[in-house]
Design a protein around this motif. Structure first.
Motif, short mmCIF file in Angstrom:
data_model
loop_
_atom_site.label_atom_id
_atom_site.label_comp_id
_atom_site.label_asym_id
_atom_site.label_seq_id
_atom_site.Cartn_x
_atom_site.Cartn_y
_atom_site.Cartn_z
N ASP A 199 0.83 -1.21 0.00
CA ASP A 199 0.00 0.00 0.00
C ASP A 199 0.86 1.26 0.00
O ASP A 199 0.55 2.25 -0.68
CB ASP A 199 -0.92 0.01 1.22
N ALA A 200 1.96 1.22 0.79
CA ALA A 200 2.86 2.38 0.83
C ALA A 200 3.52 2.59 -0.52
O ALA A 200 3.63 3.72 -1.01
CB ALA A 200 3.92 2.17 1.92
N TRP A 201 3.98 1.49 -1.13
CA TRP A 201 4.55 1.60 -2.48
C TRP A 201 3.51 2.13 -3.46
O TRP A 201 3.79 3.00 -4.28
CB TRP A 201 5.04 0.23 -2.95
N GLY A 202 2.31 1.56 -3.36
CA GLY A 202 1.24 1.95 -4.29
C GLY A 202 0.92 3.42 -4.18
O GLY A 202 0.74 4.10 -5.20
N GLU A 203 0.84 3.92 -2.94
CA GLU A 203 0.56 5.35 -2.77
C GLU A 203 1.66 6.19 -3.42
O GLU A 203 1.38 7.20 -4.08
CB GLU A 203 0.47 5.68 -1.28
N GLY A 204 2.90 5.75 -3.25
CA GLY A 204 4.01 6.48 -3.87
C GLY A 204 3.96 6.42 -5.38
O GLY A 204 4.17 7.43 -6.06
N PHE A 205 3.68 5.23 -5.93
CA PHE A 205 3.62 5.08 -7.39
C PHE A 205 2.52 5.95 -8.00
O PHE A 205 2.72 6.62 -9.01
CB PHE A 205 3.38 3.62 -7.76
N VAL A 206 1.33 5.91 -7.38
CA VAL A 206 0.20 6.69 -7.91
C VAL A 206 0.48 8.18 -7.78
O VAL A 206 0.23 8.95 -8.73
CB VAL A 206 -1.10 6.30 -7.19
N ASN A 207 1.00 8.59 -6.63
CA ASN A 207 1.32 10.01 -6.47
C ASN A 207 2.37 10.46 -7.47
O ASN A 207 2.38 11.61 -7.91
CB ASN A 207 1.82 10.28 -5.04
N GLU A 208 3.27 9.54 -7.82
CA GLU A 208 4.34 9.87 -8.76
C GLU A 208 3.79 10.19 -10.15
O GLU A 208 4.48 10.84 -10.96
CB GLU A 208 5.33 8.71 -8.83
N LEU A 209 2.58 9.75 -10.44
CA LEU A 209 1.98 10.00 -11.75
C LEU A 209 1.33 11.37 -11.85
O LEU A 209 0.91 11.78 -12.93
CB LEU A 209 0.95 8.90 -12.06
N ASP A 210 1.20 12.07 -10.73
CA ASP A 210 0.67 13.43 -10.74
C ASP A 210 1.85 14.40 -10.76
O ASP A 210 2.47 14.69 -9.74
CB ASP A 210 -0.19 13.67 -9.49
N TYR A 211 2.17 14.89 -11.93
CA TYR A 211 3.36 15.71 -12.08
C TYR A 211 3.24 17.08 -11.41
O TYR A 211 4.24 17.77 -11.22
CB TYR A 211 3.69 15.88 -13.57
N ARG A 212 2.01 17.48 -11.04
CA ARG A 212 1.85 18.73 -10.30
C ARG A 212 2.47 18.58 -8.90
O ARG A 212 3.11 19.50 -8.40
CB ARG A 212 0.37 19.09 -10.18
N ALA A 213 2.27 17.40 -8.30
CA ALA A 213 2.86 17.15 -6.98
C ALA A 213 4.38 17.09 -7.08
O ALA A 213 5.10 17.58 -6.20
CB ALA A 213 2.32 15.85 -6.41
N GLU A 214 4.89 16.49 -8.17
CA GLU A 214 6.34 16.42 -8.36
C GLU A 214 6.92 17.82 -8.55
O GLU A 214 8.00 18.13 -8.02
CB GLU A 214 6.68 15.54 -9.55
N ALA A 215 6.21 18.66 -9.30
CA ALA A 215 6.68 20.03 -9.51
C ALA A 215 6.75 20.79 -8.18
O ALA A 215 7.72 21.51 -7.91
CB ALA A 215 5.75 20.76 -10.48
N LYS A 216 5.73 20.59 -7.33
CA LYS A 216 5.72 21.25 -6.03
C LYS A 216 6.87 20.78 -5.15
O LYS A 216 7.56 21.59 -4.52
CB LYS A 216 4.38 20.99 -5.34
N ALA A 217 7.08 19.46 -5.11
CA ALA A 217 8.16 18.91 -4.28
C ALA A 217 9.52 19.39 -4.78
O ALA A 217 10.42 19.68 -3.98
CB ALA A 217 8.10 17.38 -4.29
N THR A 218 9.69 19.49 -6.09
CA THR A 218 10.95 19.94 -6.68
C THR A 218 11.25 21.38 -6.26
O THR A 218 12.37 21.70 -5.82
CB THR A 218 10.87 19.86 -8.22
#
Length: 377
Positions: A38-57
């Motif tokens: 579940d923890a991996w899955g949450e990370g994988f799915v979140n990784e597909l939202d590039y808006r979240a990646e842009a914010k973290a970057t």
């Protein structure tokens, strides 16, 4: 982003989640594999939202600048050209830190380590994909960390537990290590006495003491062999070559005997008021040794792998590997110390104060360790 990637990821996760309970049961594991998936899955799915990646970057570079760590950064996001499925950043010139032959690689390993410690113990947002391809050395001698699609939150309670654990290790307060392992979710609360009475605390302590001196596994093994040659010098005096097969066999036999005896004494010392261990029917070393061997063979029933540790260990093993490639005596634990000292001094919370006291006064708490004060200053 590739078409239909979300449905493909979801199918893989569904299969893993369905098989996880069966695998866990067949191996008798204490680790919550479904929770891990579940923890991996949450990370994988979140990784597909590039808006979240842009914010973290963007947030990472901002946080490092605010803390005076401008020598490490993330690529600059071009927001007007980014969306949920498209992420655009400015180009970064650089080479893999692990491939670089520049003189400043050890320094940049320290920069990376400080950055990850800051994420783990201060900002509470940890980069989870630190493979060598994501760590770049730029021409101006700075470090760029790429790929912020997968991050995890490190809550404050866990941050303080990690500080307490590291302080106990540094002060050689191994008596509290089992409690730390419970707080860090490695050992369930109901298993802590089994861990204490097994004598495995001694084995953990010896392993961590050797690891702290640097050099990776090879360095630890080299130091252990050197220590044993000195310790068993009288028994080895008959051999002209201390590295011969015969001398090695004698040295290893003596070490195993002492190790088992030490763990047995540790286990027996944790018995009741009459000196009787509640889990050992007799007071012989053989009985304790058998129990230890059984626990080693089935330690999946005692030790669990918390989901956050999968990512943390990956980060620090990557950094240690790069450090060892340029310095065979590199010690990641020693490299952590300056940051940890600063972190403890600047935190007024009772738990942080307690960890600082342990670091400065040791487990007895009676005498100030001036060498620690010098290191802190």
């Amino acid at each position: 982003q590739r078409p239909a990637v979300l449905s493909n990821v979801a199918l893989d996760l569904h299969m893993m989640r369905s098989l996880a309970p069966l695998y866990q049961k067949s191996k008798g594991m204490n680790t919550d594999l479904v929770g891990l998936v579940d923890a991996w899955g949450e990370g994988f799915v979140n990784e597909l939202d590039y808006r979240a990646e842009a914010k973290a970057t963007t947030e990472f570079s901002r946080a490092m600048n605010e803390r005076g760590l401008g020598s490490v950064f993330a690529p600059e996001v071009v927001e007007e050209l980014s969306s949920m499925h498209v992420l655009t950043t400015k180009w970064v010139d650089g080479e893999r830190l692990s491939d670089s032959d520049a003189d400043d690689v050890p320094r940049l390993c320290g920069v990376a380590l400080n950055a990850y410690l800051t994420m783990m113990l201060d900002t509470g947002v940890l980069h989870c994909d630190p493979h060598p391809g994501n760590l770049l050395r730029t021409p101006d001698g700075r470090l760029c960390i790429l790929d912020w699609g997968m991050v995890i939150d490190v809550p404050e309670d866990l941050q303080l537990s990690l500080l307490e654990f590291i302080a106990n290790l540094n002060a050689q307060n191994y008596e509290d290590v089992p409690d730390d392992l419970v707080k860090l979710q490695f050992v369930p609360q109901h298993k802590i006495e089994e861990l204490r009475q097994s004598g495995l605390t001694v084995a953990i302590s010896n392993m961590l003491s050797l690891a702290a001196e640097g050099g990776g596994p090879k360095g630890a093994m080299k130091r252990m062999v050197a220590q044993n040659k000195e310790k068993y010098a009288e028994a080895l005096a008959e051999f002209d070559d201390l590295d011969s097969k015969e001398a090695t066999e004698v040295r290893q036999r003596l070490f195993q005997e002492d190790w088992k005896k030490q763990m047995a004494e540790d286990a027996m010392s944790r018995g009741d008021a009459d000196g009787n261990s509640p889990t050992i029917s007799t007071s012989t070393t053989a009985d304790v040794t058998m129990k230890i061997q059984q626990m080693q063979e089935s330690n999946a029933d005692v030790f669990a792998i918390p989901d956050y540790f999968v990512y943390m260990s990956r980060a620090f093993s990557t950094l240690e590997g790069i450090g060892l490639s340029s310095d065979s005596d590199y010690s990641i634990l020693q490299q952590c110390y300056p940051y940890l000292a600063k972190r403890l001094i600047s935190d007024d919370s009772p738990r942080a104060r307690g960890a600082l006291k342990m670091l400065l006064y040791g487990k007895d708490g009676d005498e100030l360790d001036l060498s620690k004060v010098q290191e802190l200053s």
